[in-house]
Write a protein that holds these residues in place. Sequence first.
Motif, mmCIF file in Angstrom:
data_model
loop_
_atom_site.group_PDB
_atom_site.id
_atom_site.type_symbol
_atom_site.label_atom_id
_atom_site.label_comp_id
_atom_site.label_asym_id
_atom_site.label_seq_id
_atom_site.Cartn_x
_atom_site.Cartn_y
_atom_site.Cartn_z
ATOM 1 N N MET A 1 0.839 -1.196 0.000
ATOM 2 C CA MET A 1 0.000 0.000 0.000
ATOM 3 C C MET A 1 0.874 1.247 0.000
ATOM 4 S SD MET A 1 -2.951 1.494 0.046
ATOM 5 C CE MET A 1 -4.093 0.148 0.370
ATOM 6 N N ILE A 2 0.652 2.121 -0.970
ATOM 7 C CA ILE A 2 1.336 3.419 -1.018
ATOM 8 C C ILE A 2 0.404 4.444 -0.390
ATOM 9 C CG2 ILE A 2 2.324 5.214 -2.479
ATOM 10 C CD1 ILE A 2 3.939 2.612 -2.441
ATOM 11 N N ASN A 3 0.855 5.031 0.714
ATOM 12 C CA ASN A 3 0.083 6.058 1.415
ATOM 13 C C ASN A 3 0.497 7.435 0.920
ATOM 14 O OD1 ASN A 3 -1.468 4.410 3.156
ATOM 15 N ND2 ASN A 3 0.291 4.151 4.512
ATOM 16 N N PHE A 4 -0.459 8.169 0.364
ATOM 17 C CA PHE A 4 -0.214 9.536 -0.080
ATOM 18 C C PHE A 4 -0.596 10.524 1.017
ATOM 19 C CE2 PHE A 4 -0.373 7.739 -4.349
ATOM 20 C CZ PHE A 4 0.490 8.547 -5.067
ATOM 21 N N GLY A 5 0.151 11.603 1.086
ATOM 22 C CA GLY A 5 -0.271 12.791 1.801
ATOM 23 C C GLY A 5 -0.460 13.896 0.781
ATOM 24 N N THR A 6 -1.454 14.736 0.987
ATOM 25 C CA THR A 6 -1.682 15.821 0.051
ATOM 26 C C THR A 6 -1.542 17.164 0.751
ATOM 27 O OG1 THR A 6 -3.193 16.761 -1.595
ATOM 28 C CG2 THR A 6 -4.206 15.738 0.333
ATOM 29 N N LEU A 7 -0.810 18.047 0.109
ATOM 30 C CA LEU A 7 -0.583 19.394 0.629
ATOM 31 C C LEU A 7 -1.741 20.287 0.213
ATOM 32 C CD1 LEU A 7 3.204 19.722 -0.276
ATOM 33 C CD2 LEU A 7 2.289 19.640 2.040
ATOM 34 N N GLY A 8 -2.518 20.735 1.172
ATOM 35 C CA GLY A 8 -3.609 21.636 0.876
ATOM 36 C C GLY A 8 -4.847 20.912 0.374
ATOM 37 N N THR A 9 -5.826 21.728 -0.010
ATOM 38 C CA THR A 9 -7.124 21.209 -0.451
ATOM 39 C C THR A 9 -7.491 21.777 -1.824
ATOM 40 O OG1 THR A 9 -8.259 22.991 0.740
ATOM 41 C CG2 THR A 9 -7.931 20.916 1.923
ATOM 42 N N ALA A 10 -6.528 21.771 -2.720
ATOM 43 C CA ALA A 10 -6.720 22.358 -4.049
ATOM 44 C C ALA A 10 -7.875 21.697 -4.787
ATOM 45 C CB ALA A 10 -5.437 22.224 -4.861
ATOM 46 N N ARG A 11 -8.527 22.464 -5.645
ATOM 47 C CA ARG A 11 -9.685 21.961 -6.384
ATOM 48 C C ARG A 11 -9.337 20.769 -7.269
ATOM 49 N NH1 ARG A 11 -11.913 27.223 -9.316
ATOM 50 N NH2 ARG A 11 -9.663 27.540 -9.464
#
Length: 326
Positions: free
Chosen positions: A1-11
Amino acid sequence: MINFGTLGTARITPRALLYPCMDEPGARVYAVAARDQERAEAFARHHQIAKVLDDYQALVDYPRIDALYNPLHIPAHKDWSIKALQNGKHVLCEKSIACNAAEATAMAEAADASGCVLMDAFHYRYHPVFIRAKEIYDSGELGDIINVDAAFHVPVTDPQDIRMVYALGGGVTMDIGCYPISWVRHITGAEPDEVSAQAEVGPDLVDVMLKTTMRLGEVTATTSGDMREGVAFTAYLSVTGSRGRLHVQNPIVPQNGHYLDVTVAGETRRESFDRRATYGYQLDAFLAAVREGASLYTDAWDGVKQMQVIDRAYAAAGLPLRGQSL
């Protein structure tokens, strides 16, 4: 499993990452951080993201994150991508990858030093329609290639739109005009020997229209990006050869409808491909690079080459290099 983190809440985040991960059992968006904690929490609830972290640095440092998605405004791409790479995180970075080629080079060098993947998120490049267009271009079916023409136009009517804010990386070339430039580079497999350009400038040096003419060996290429109010939506790539012509309608998001026409000796055939989203193919390629070391069409060093052309286009149009204090 590759866990992503996302910076911000861009559209763009749901389309570019969240929805593709829903169809990929081996990847998920596990954590999010934003400047506004309440917005991050609301985003996480809506999209069923398990973890909300206090800030960007906490996300970069979080040990359960394997890869980072960076859709922040372009001036924030370099620093946060490098921090992630130095923390052993792979990075999927939205285009344009950086403000200029020097920034992109620093990012590519950080990726090399870390052994991690840094991908420039030109999602179109991984869809079957563009792969097929490239096959036709390289096959010789069109004869000697004479001209390539590419355009992407989308009107922007809100003066407060981020694309109208110079300090946040605004400008048509950094946002959508980069696509036709990338289409030309990738369909030809070459970098330009000569670049000329003309631009129309809106607020604070923001280019609202920019056209280029490039020489790539024996091929002449023209590109245009246009976000002036009232412009009609346009997205195409056309190639003219000594024996025929190739036209790709909507190479940017072919999942919304597209076709590929090849005309040789007065006969035209039309090809079309599946409607799976370009972003799904992009995720496939990113995961293959992370897991298997597979090569990428739009790796970090391709991002450097892309920004070198954009730097040259701005200079040719009489505009300053992006990322420098004015």
